[in-house]
Design a protein around this motif. Structure first.
Motif: not given
Length: 163
Positions: A111-134
């Motif tokens: 067993d190993y334990f890990f801890n990761e810290t990251q800078f993130i970026g991306g795009v979200q697309f909302h084709p409708s009010q209920l659906i979200n693609i990221t």
């Protein structure tokens, strides 16, 4: 001539923040590609601020098989992501920047334990009010068993359902 003050507000054709978020500021998401490519089951929850300028999410990943040999070896991670949307809540497509923290354990030969810290970026697309693609990606540093550092990276495609 006398100019009277006009108290009428200019009618704006774009919807207000309340109207845009009428579908809810909460989202449940799944990561369908993670299961196919890496044997991961990825699910999570995301909450958007009232202004639409930021969100926090809590992703959970469980690895059920190795993507190459299909051997079970076990991975469990939980994370925290804080996203900032520079353009606010306007638009069908929105970009974001932020940071992420992931904690977890992996069982290979022990067993190993890990801890990761990251800078993130991306795009979200909302084709409708209920659906979200990221689509997002992150890069940063990881710490394995409190003594070994490594380059940490992540990329994901998420399908979200707002409520």
């Amino acid at each position: 001539e006398k100019f009277e003050k006009n108290n009428k507000r200019r009618e704006d054709s774009s919807p207000s923040i309340t109207e845009r978020n009428s579908n809810g500021s909460n989202m449940f998401f799944i990561e369908p590609i993670a299961l196919l490519l890496g044997g991961n089951i990825g699910v999570g929850y995301e909450h958007f601020s009232k202004s639409g300028r930021s969100s926090i999410s809590i992703p959970l990943r469980i690895q059920v098989t190795d993507s190459y040999t299909y051997d079970s070896y076990g991975l469990l991670s939980i994370g925290f992501k804080h996203k900032f949307f520079p353009t606010g809540s306007d638009g069908v497509v929105r970009g974001f920047l932020g940071y992420a923290e992931n904690l977890g354990s992996i069982s290979l030969y022990h067993d190993y334990f890990f801890n990761e810290t990251q800078f993130i970026g991306g795009v979200q697309f909302h084709p409708s009010q209920l659906i979200n693609i990221t689509l997002d990606a992150g890069i940063g540093l990881g710490l394995l068993d409190f003594d070994e550092t490594y380059l940490s990276w992540d990329a994901s495609l998420r399908l979200g359902f707002r409520f």
